[in-house]
Design an enzyme around this catalytic site. Structure first.
Site, PDB file in Angstrom:
ATOM      1  N   GLY A 210       0.837  -1.197   0.000  1.00 16.29           N
ATOM      2  CA  GLY A 210       0.000   0.000   0.000  1.00 16.29           C
ATOM      3  C   GLY A 210       0.869   1.243   0.000  1.00 16.29           C
ATOM      4  N   SER A 211       0.306   2.318   0.547  1.00 14.39           N
ATOM      5  CA  SER A 211       1.017   3.592   0.507  1.00 14.39           C
ATOM      6  C   SER A 211       2.155   3.626   1.531  1.00 14.39           C
ATOM      7  CB  SER A 211       0.039   4.726   0.820  1.00 14.39           C
ATOM      8  OG  SER A 211      -0.434   4.560   2.145  1.00 14.39           O
ATOM      9  N   GLY A 215       2.593   2.192   5.438  1.00 16.49           N
ATOM     10  CA  GLY A 215       3.795   1.483   5.892  1.00 16.49           C
ATOM     11  C   GLY A 215       4.432   2.131   7.104  1.00 16.49           C
ATOM     12  N   GLU A 232       5.728  -3.406   0.959  1.00 19.60           N
ATOM     13  CA  GLU A 232       5.749  -3.037  -0.473  1.00 19.60           C
ATOM     14  C   GLU A 232       4.982  -1.734  -0.574  1.00 19.60           C
ATOM     15  OE1 GLU A 232       7.309  -4.667  -2.732  1.00 19.60           O
ATOM     16  OE2 GLU A 232       7.549  -6.658  -1.855  1.00 19.60           O
ATOM     17  N   CYS A 266       1.794   0.127  -8.545  1.00 21.16           N
ATOM     18  CA  CYS A 266       2.907   0.687  -7.773  1.00 21.16           C
ATOM     19  C   CYS A 266       4.133   0.804  -8.665  1.00 21.16           C
ATOM     20  CB  CYS A 266       3.177  -0.125  -6.514  1.00 21.16           C
ATOM     21  SG  CYS A 266       3.397  -1.844  -6.853  1.00 21.16           S
TER      22      CYS A 266
END
Ligand code: UN1
Length: 477
Positions: A210-211, A215, A232, A266
């Site tokens: 995700g963003s 994270g 990630e 991404c």
């Protein structure tokens, strides 16, 4: 309530997990670990082989559901399911190759080995843009490695997650009684459910996609309890186009990478760093290609660009374009289209923005089809620009000059987890390790030796002599 980004219509209503039902699923996963870890790895691989078969026979239906729920083009919907099938095949082979090491001991009559053992229940947190493939990269490996999986999909794409769970359940039923209850489960709900998963001591590893903002919250919470993480996070992927580049190839690669999935990968191409000598031949061609991109209902296979996921995403894109233009950028495209037909859906023209410099807006990841274009004069400057962003996921160079290509891949070249030559930054195969550095989070999933993150390493020394020599030659008594 689940809405399709294709037209904004409601497609389902689901009941969220409560703290109690979430707890029961996590408890079942922890219990399942006790037996699943004892099932021989090649036998565990058989379950993933069966999952791969289910995915093969339901590729079309699941691909369509992916498109319905997240809005990517139908070709990419099918491609995403193919990526799941590929990782299942990879994991089946891996189930017979969880190799350890034999290490030369310095002591006579001693044998040293390094073995990989199952780790524990794994939590997977995934994003809307790859609603099923990311789960499969984690789940196929985790299950072969002996770890049950609890999956918290994006709130925007729970249906595809439930479909995967149903396919998994079919595979498990065919597999037989040694697939324990709770081996795979899905948590439906908002971030509070995700937080429970992250904070639960019974979850040994959380793989979160995700963003960077997400994270930054998940990483420290896991570190606090010494749990493992695979992060990630954001990407801000660039392409350097050198004077020797095959421009025809570059234009095609740029289109797929920058506008595919409506710029919501991404790995999407977000920055184009073009040598001054080819700027005038590349940029007008790109504008022409952009003008002809078919935008519309992603179920129609003639459309290459579907909608953005929601209104927030459209607003984020509009804000970024306004900011870039205030910083001196010249914007082409970027307008909302088809609003009359679909007032509740957000289709946009992909945007090209010619920038005077790599400004704050360029350095920020906006999850939308915006491609910032910058000029360069020498390769060192281009590589410095490519690296001068907080993220480090994917990158590429278009060149036919061997020296330039090798400089890009060398220690002083791209600082990303993925670096390509004459290929765009997106659309990675599952055989390689996938992930990136810096604010991308450092995690690696999928191919190569990424499986090791789902196992615990054990160093064992066995003494088969009748003496007790100490290491380092120490005499003790
Ligand atoms: C993502 O956008 O989270 O390399 C994953 C790619 C795909 C995966 C993207 N294989 O673009």
């Amino acid at each position: 309530m689940v809405r399709s980004p294709i037209d904004g219509a409601e497609i389902a209503r689901l009941t969220d997990d409560t703290p109690d039902t979430a707890d029961a699923k996590i408890a079942a996963a922890a219990e399942a670990f006790k037996t699943w870890r004892l099932v021989p790895a090649p036998r565990r691989g058989e379950l993933i082989r069966l999952l791969g078969e289910e995915l093969r026979s339901h590729k079309e239906a699941l691909g369509k559901l992916v498109t319905l729920e997240c809005g990517k083009s139908i070709q990419e919907g099918y491609g995403e399911v193919q990526e799941m099938i590929d990782i299942c095949d990879f994991a089946v082979g891996l189930s017979r190759q969880l190799y350890g090491l034999s290490i030369a001991s310095e002591r006579p009559g001693h044998r040293m080995t390094e073995t990989w053992l199952p780790l524990g229940a794994v939590g997977v947190i995934s994003a809307f843009n790859f609603p099923v493939a990311v789960w499969s990269w984690n789940a196929a490996l985790a299950i072969v490695c002996g770890d049950p999986v609890v999956w918290k999909p994006s709130e925007k794409t729970p249906l595809t997650a439930l479909a995967c769970q149903a396919l998994f359940d079919r595979a498990a039923a065919r597999f037989g009684a040694d697939a324990p209850f709770g081996l795979s489960s899905v948590l439906i709900g908002d971030r509070s459910i995700g937080e429970r998963l992250v904070d639960d001591k019974r979850i040994a590893l959380v793989s979160a996609t995700g963003s960077t903002r997400m994270g930054r919250e998940v990483g420290p919470r896991l570190a606090q309890r010494f749990a493992r993480s695979i992060l990630e996070l954001g990407g801000n992927n660039a392409m350097i186009v050198t004077p020797s580049a095959d421009l025809e190839l570059a234009v095609r690669a740029i289109l797929f990478a920058a506008v595919g999935t409506a710029g919501q990968r991404c790995t999407s191409l977000r920055r184009l760093i073009v040598h001054r000598d080819v700027y005038e031949s590349l940029v007008p061609r790109l504008k022409e290609a952009y003008a002809g991109i078919p935008i519309g209902n992603p179920m129609d296979s003639s459309k290459l660009v579907g909608p953005l996921i929601d209104r927030d995403s459209f607003e984020g894109m509009s804000r970024a374009l306004a900011a870039a233009s205030a910083e001196g950028g010249i914007v082409t495209g970027g307008a909302r289209v088809l609003a009359d037909q679909h007032p509740d859906a957000y289709y946009v023209e992909p945007a090209l923005v010619e920038m005077p410099a790599q400004t704050d807006t360029v350095r920020h990841e906006t999850f939308a089809p915006i491609l910032y274009i910058m000029l360069y004069d020498n390769l060192d400057e281009a590589i410095a620009l490519q690296n001068d962003v907080p993220q480090g996921l994917s990158s590429c160079i278009f060149t036919t000059d061997l020296r330039e290509a090798e400089r890009f891949l060398a220690a002083s070249g791209s600082d990303c987890g993925i670096a390509n030559v004459n290929i765009g930054p997106s659309g990675a195969e599952i055989g390689g390790a996938f992930g990136g550095e810096k604010e991308t989070g450092g995690g690696r999933e999928s191919g190569s030796d990424s499986w090791k993150a789902y196992m615990r390493r054990q160093t064992a020394t066995v003494n088969y002599s009748d003496a007790l020599p100490l290491a380092q030659g120490i005499k003790f008594g």
